[in-house]
Structures are given as C-alpha cells and as structure tokens.
Motif scaffolding. Structure first.
Motif: not given
Length: 115
Positions: A33-48
């Motif tokens: 239906x054209x809905x996009x999801x974006x997760x914003x990873x904050x205050x975190x280590x890249x590996x984790x």
C-alpha cells in the motif's frame, strides 16, 4: 508522498526487542500500500545494532544516529517510540510511547493514510 512509520530504537532497549517482530511484520504487510518504515538506531554501538538487526531479521530501512541528535527534533522521551507521518510530511498524533503492537501500528497507519 508516502506514509512513513518512523521508529526510534536501540539494541539495549527491552521494549525494542519486544516490538521487533510486530514492526517487521507490519512493514511487510503495508509495503504493497506504499507505506514505508524507517528505523532510527540511536545512542547505540554499530556492532550491537547490527547483531540486533540480524537476530530479529529486520527487513525495512534503518538509519543510524549514534549520538541521538534527532531525538530532540522529534520530541522523543524514551525508547522505543514510533511516529506516523502522512503523505504531506506531517506527524499524525498520537504516536506510540512504548513497544508497538500490531494493532497500534495498523491504527496509526490508517490514521496517517486518512489524514
């Protein structure tokens, strides 16, 4: 424009782990239906964060904000939080202040599509 679901999360966040499957399922359900999801990873280590994404098999777009500089712009007070943005780029209230359920996600998306 498209409706966008914006979810702020971190790998160390218990609620983020609880909602991971519901978010991914909703992203798959609403994609047609054209809905996009974006997760914003904050205050975190890249590996984790990468381990979290692999473990929960996240299939939607993820952006990284290690310092958390976007939190204030959105008014995020804790993690996880999920916002719904309508086709005109406006945030549609209310947003979700804890682990999102499938029912809450569907309701928020429908509000954004109807606004």
């Amino acid at each position: 424009g498209k409706v966008v679901v914006v979810n702020f999360w971190a790998s160390w966040c218990t609620g983020c782990k609880q909602e991971a499957d519901a978010l991914d399922a909703a992203a798959k359900k609403w994609k047609a239906k054209g809905v996009e999801f974006v997760g914003v990873n904050v205050q975190d280590f890249r590996g984790a964060a990468n381990k979290f994404l692999d473990r929960y098999d996240v299939g939607y777009t993820i952006v990284r904000d290690g310092a958390g500089s976007t939190l204030g712009h959105w008014g995020v007070t804790g993690l996880p939080e999920t916002f719904f943005v309508d086709k005109r780029g406006r945030v549609v209230p209310p947003h979700i202040l804890a682990a999102a359920s499938a029912k809450q996600l569907d309701a928020g998306i429908k509000r954004a599509l109807d606004s």
